[in-house]
Motif scaffolding. Sequence first.
Motif, short mmCIF file in Angstrom:
data_model
loop_
_atom_site.label_atom_id
_atom_site.label_comp_id
_atom_site.label_asym_id
_atom_site.label_seq_id
_atom_site.Cartn_x
_atom_site.Cartn_y
_atom_site.Cartn_z
N SER A 80 0.73 -1.29 -0.04
CA SER A 80 0.04 0.08 -0.06
C SER A 80 0.83 1.39 0.14
N TYR A 81 0.23 2.34 -0.64
CA TYR A 81 1.01 3.59 -0.40
C TYR A 81 -0.23 4.64 0.14
N GLU A 82 0.03 5.66 0.38
CA GLU A 82 -0.93 7.00 0.75
C GLU A 82 -0.38 8.19 -0.09
N LYS A 83 -1.18 8.47 -1.10
CA LYS A 83 -0.82 9.72 -2.02
C LYS A 83 -2.20 10.10 -2.05
N CYS A 84 -2.13 11.51 -2.16
CA CYS A 84 -3.41 12.44 -2.45
C CYS A 84 -4.61 12.04 -1.41
N GLY A 85 -4.25 11.88 -0.21
CA GLY A 85 -4.89 11.71 0.80
C GLY A 85 -5.82 10.29 1.06
N ILE A 86 -5.34 9.37 0.20
CA ILE A 86 -5.85 8.10 0.00
C ILE A 86 -4.80 6.93 0.27
N VAL A 87 -5.06 5.85 1.10
CA VAL A 87 -4.41 4.56 0.99
C VAL A 87 -4.82 3.69 0.09
N SER A 88 -4.04 3.13 -0.76
CA SER A 88 -4.38 2.22 -1.73
C SER A 88 -3.03 1.23 -2.25
N LYS A 89 -3.55 0.31 -3.13
CA LYS A 89 -2.43 -0.24 -3.99
C LYS A 89 -2.77 -0.08 -5.31
N ARG A 90 -3.61 0.80 -5.72
CA ARG A 90 -3.93 0.74 -7.02
C ARG A 90 -3.14 1.68 -7.90
N TRP A 91 -2.64 1.38 -9.27
CA TRP A 91 -1.76 1.98 -9.99
C TRP A 91 -2.48 1.91 -11.52
N VAL A 92 -1.85 2.90 -12.34
CA VAL A 92 -2.59 3.16 -13.83
C VAL A 92 -1.39 3.12 -14.55
N LYS A 93 -1.36 2.26 -15.75
CA LYS A 93 -0.26 2.11 -16.72
C LYS A 93 -0.58 3.31 -17.70
N VAL A 94 0.48 4.33 -17.75
CA VAL A 94 0.55 5.27 -18.66
C VAL A 94 1.80 5.49 -19.55
N THR A 95 1.42 6.20 -20.74
CA THR A 95 2.49 6.77 -21.80
C THR A 95 2.33 8.05 -21.85
N ARG A 96 3.42 8.71 -21.58
CA ARG A 96 3.71 10.22 -21.78
C ARG A 96 5.08 10.35 -22.31
N SER A 97 5.22 11.11 -23.75
CA SER A 97 6.28 11.60 -24.20
C SER A 97 7.14 10.65 -24.77
N GLY A 98 6.60 9.07 -24.99
CA GLY A 98 7.36 8.11 -25.30
C GLY A 98 7.91 6.96 -24.23
N VAL A 99 7.36 7.72 -22.63
CA VAL A 99 7.65 6.88 -21.57
C VAL A 99 6.37 5.86 -21.13
#
Length: 113
Positions: A80-99
Amino acid sequence: MRAGRILGTSTAAAALVGATLVIGSPAVAETNAAAAGCTAKAIETVIIRDRTSTSGTALAQVNKGESASASCTMYYGTSSYEKCGIVSKRWVKVTRSGVTGYVVGTCVTIAES
């Protein structure tokens, strides 16, 4: 029983937003999830990482208010992590500028492209 309720709630939430629920490694998710196009908009600046972990190598970032191409699949890390005030294990796969990599799912909104 609690784990069943949590999984049931997650499955229902995934159905409501039209996303695919994936539990396991990203490699399994890529094999099992149908390809779909979405856009992730950063609520706060997020780091694109090489794996679904806050200790993953930082590859790039998506600044607050900016968007990146995204998979419509929700990925779940092992811790788990806590980011933006929420504890979660959720991730999103993204592509930006070829990365391509993963950002914490609590700090982005996902919309179908």
